[in-house]
Design an enzyme around this catalytic site. Structure first.
Site, short mmCIF file in Angstrom:
data_model
loop_
_atom_site.label_atom_id
_atom_site.label_comp_id
_atom_site.label_asym_id
_atom_site.label_seq_id
_atom_site.Cartn_x
_atom_site.Cartn_y
_atom_site.Cartn_z
NE ARG A 337 -3.79 -2.19 2.15
CZ ARG A 337 -4.71 -2.55 3.03
NH1 ARG A 337 -4.77 -1.96 4.20
NH2 ARG A 337 -5.56 -3.51 2.74
CG LEU A 469 -9.54 -8.01 9.48
CD1 LEU A 469 -10.55 -8.64 8.53
CD2 LEU A 469 -10.27 -7.11 10.47
#
Ligand SMILES: Cc1cc2nc3c(=O)[nH]c(=O)nc-3n(C[C@H](O)[C@H](O)[C@H](O)COP(=O)(O)OP(=O)(O)OC[C@H]3O[C@@H](n4cnc5c(N)ncnc54)[C@H](O)[C@@H]3O)c2cc1C
Length: 665
Positions: A337, A469
């Protein structure tokens, strides 16, 4: 104070097993005499509360929403990583560990990350057993997709709603314990201080957000799973309620804050459309599996597109610059990213942005639609050369994979992304910084733990997709339940912690004084007015590009803004009622303090790391150099093993940045 990370000795692959074999345990009968407070019911807090209660501890769980189910974790779209190697594509615990450390720009704590990779596989089994409906292939096997910065498919997902499904799993596990009386749930309660007794965290002060009542709660240990603080930027992809208050109050009581300035800037968000906006929307990274990112090659085409004289879909491929594929051929559109964000900003700063503000690049599915359409036509024995049919079939496949994301985009932007490329731009998404914790996930305040996005340890300067997560659930289901026992084994004879002590008196007074000040201030400007101004300073001066001059002025401006806030904020209503503005005022007051620490941290780091450029205005011809002076890489990375480690080096060389070696422990 010297910080001791308490990393166990021995080879990295054996640390966690050896650790578990040698820690102190609390026997089941004694667990019944021990209370634990858990702040937060997202994936980290929810899984921790459920597991601690299952083990036999008495848990008090707190969240500020009306239900644990509404924690920000519900927003997670793309997926969760695990080293299961179901695809047989070469994945392993080591590879997941390696990718995660590398993805974090070599600034994560390696022992924690290795443990994370080790337990990742258990998370999937646990969630499947709970009934989490992960996507499956035709034959019934769990499906995987790929996320940025890796060369394998290891991301488990449930359409574009992975967080929601995982949270429902954790919430069901919590509910079982609420039903058994092992968890007492405090919805709509906000922790406003942590209480330290004899140097140990022994309780909290919370405000009942419905009645305004101030409450004292005691426990033998306090666990913070209170999420990230991206909303310090005002505009971010975080839920509107996400805030730093719990962690910040702990910081003010002596817990260290680590890497506050490391922010993940996500490359694929819907661009800012104007000054009225209060929220940014993520377009999941999973879209980069099939979407190709580009801007026009020629400035004339940029102008024509901006003036609506040319449709992007009509621009021939040879006139498009697929800049990620060009710069990073090994990873293409699936670079990490930070790399994707920096590259998009670089193109937009050079003038190639495709929307009116000049801050957008395209994410285009036309190639994938054609590829999938042909494949489906082939499978069904239909005409692969019928362009209309192929497009229809291809769009069907894309809809099955990303339908809810495409619908969301269309509703917000009012353009059909099946027909025209999406417009995207980097936005604040996740905060890697947080409370400093040791290997046990305990802060430097004994008995005060921090898990999930609220702590700092696992992601370094950048987080790879689908790793938050994984960390939240690893911490809550598999790590904290072991490590906390080692500490609590000293508390089996302590008995209940009283709340009628001077420490609780002092903390409660602190909270009440603060609330009284805010509600009686009678200023002239709303809380949002100050929050928005803070956000602008943060984005413009502490965002993707940073330089010493701007950071110094940000520190000054934030401090002035904070003084103005306390003098002039207006909070309507009263304290003893449901008063969202009052709750917000307290959170923004904390952001105004965090913002300054954030800028100070950024100022001291003379480096570019993750999504952040460190610009230096040292010029030879009087021109500003829009690139970092140098970047640290670890010696381990620089030696280039395994081969894909060269990605980072390639990226740095492309940007013509000096690379400094540093061995990282
Ligand atoms: C749009 C979006 C999509 C994402 N998609 C993915 C993805 O696909 N994969 C991935 O790995 N990650 C993803 N992430 C990141 C991931 O969702 C979060 O990092 C993660 O869910 C954080 O979980 P958490 O349990 O630490 O905190 P949260 O889920 O934020 O929960 C915080 C909890 O703390 C409580 N709380 C906070 N402060 C207080 C207080 N003072 N008093 C009482 N309670 C308090 C809240 O009520 C809440 O229950 C995404 C993030 C965003 C913004």
């Amino acid at each position: 104070m010297a910080l001791d990370s308490k990393i166990p000795k021995g080879p990295i692959a054996d640390k966690w097993t050896n650790y578990k074999n040698h820690i102190n345990l609390v026997n089941p009968a004694n667990k019944r005499n021990i209370d634990v407070i858990v702040i937060g019911t997202g994936l980290a807090g929810g899984s921790a509360a459920a597991t601690l209660a299952e083990l036999g501890y008495n848990v008090k769980a707190f969240c500020f929403q009306d239900s644990p189910r509404r924690a920000h974790s519900i927003a997670a779209q793309g997926g969760i990583n695990a080293a299961k190697n179901y695809q047989g594509d070469g994945d392993s615990t080591y590879r997941l560990f390696y990718d995660t450390v590398k993805g974090g720009d070599y600034r994560s704590r390696e022992a924690n990350v290795y443990r994370l990779a080790e337990v990742s596989a258990n998370i999937i089994d646990q969630c499947v057993a709970q009934g989490v409906p992960f996507a499956r292939e035709y034959g019934g096997y769990l499906d995987n997709r790929s996320f940025g910065g890796v060369l394998v498919s290891r991301t488990f997902y449930a359409a574009g709603q992975t967080g929601q499904q995982l949270l429902l799993g954790a919430y069901s596990a919590m509910n079982r314990q609420i039903g058994r009386g092992k968890i007492t749930m405090y919805n709509r309660h906000e922790m406003l201080d942590v209480v330290i007794v004899g140097g140990k965290a022994r309780g909290i002060i919370a405000r009942n957000l419905v009645t305004g009542e101030i409450e004292r709660h005691s426990a033998h240990a306090v666990v913070l799973g209170s999420g990230g603080y991206g909303n310090v930027f005002y505009l971010s992809t975080n839920a509107m309620g996400s805030n730093v208050t719990a962690a910040w109050k702990a910081h003010k009581r002596g817990a260290y804050f680590a890497n506050p300035c490391y922010t993940q800037i996500h490359p694929t968000c819907i661009p800012v459309s104007g000054d009225h906006q209060s929220k940014l929307t993520l377009m999941s990274e999973s879209l980069r599996n099939d979407g190709r990112i580009w801007v026009p090659k020629n400035m004339d085409d940029v102008t024509a597109i901006r003036e609506s004289k040319l449709k992007p879909a009509d621009l021939p491929a040879e006139n498009r610059d697929y800049f990620l594929e060009r710069r990073y051929p090994a990873f293409g559109n699936l670079v990490p990213r930070d790399v994707a964000s920096r590259a998009a900003k670089e193109r937009c700063d050079a003038g190639y942005g495709v929307n009116k503000t000049g801050e957008a690049v395209y994410l285009d599915f036309a190639t994938a639609i054609e590829r999938y359409g042909k494949e489906r036509a082939h499978v069904r024995g239909l005409n692969e050369n019928d362009a209309v049919l192929v497009k229809k079939l291809g769009q069907e496949v894309i809809k099955e994979k990303y339908g809810n994301l495409f619908q969301m985009y269309e509703k917000i932007v009012d353009q059909d992304p099946y027909e025209t490329p999406m417009m995207i731009y980097p936005a604040v998404h996740y905060t890697m910084g947080g409370l400093w914790v040791d290997y046990n996930l305990m802060t430097n305040v004994p008995g005060l733990y921090c898990i999930g996005e609220a702590n700092f340890s696992d992601h370094g300067a950048n987080r790879l997709g689908a790793s938050a997560l994984m960390q939240g659930l690893a911490d809550g289901y598999f790590v904290l339940p072991y490590t906390i026992g080692d500490y609590l084994s000293n508390d089996i004879r302590t008995g209940k912690i009283p709340t009628n002590t001077p420490e609780f008196d002092e903390a409660e007074k602190n909270v009440t004084d603060n609330l009284n000040h805010l509600i009686n201030n009678n200023g002239t400007h709303s809380v949002d007015y100050f929050h928005k101004r803070l956000g602008k300073i943060m984005w413009n001066k502490c965002g993707m590009s940073r330089n010493a001059e701007d950071l110094k002025s940000a520190i000054q401006e934030i401090s002035e803004l904070r003084a103005e806030f306390w003098k002039d904020v207006k909070v309507p209503g009263t304290q003893n009622e449901y008063n969202e503005e009052l709750a917000k005022a307290g959170r923004v007051a904390d952001f105004l303090e965090l913002g300054e620490l954030f800028a100070k941290d950024a100022l001291q780091r003379e480096e570019s790391a993750g999504g952040h450029f460190r610009e230096e205005y040292q010029t030879e011809e009087g021109e500003a150099l829009r690139r970092p002076k140098f970047q640290y890489v670890s010696a381990w990375e620089y030696k280039g093993e395994p081969k894909d480690a060269v990605l980072h080096k390639e990226a740095l060389e492309y940007e013509n940045i000096e690379v400094k070696e540093r061995s990282y422990k």
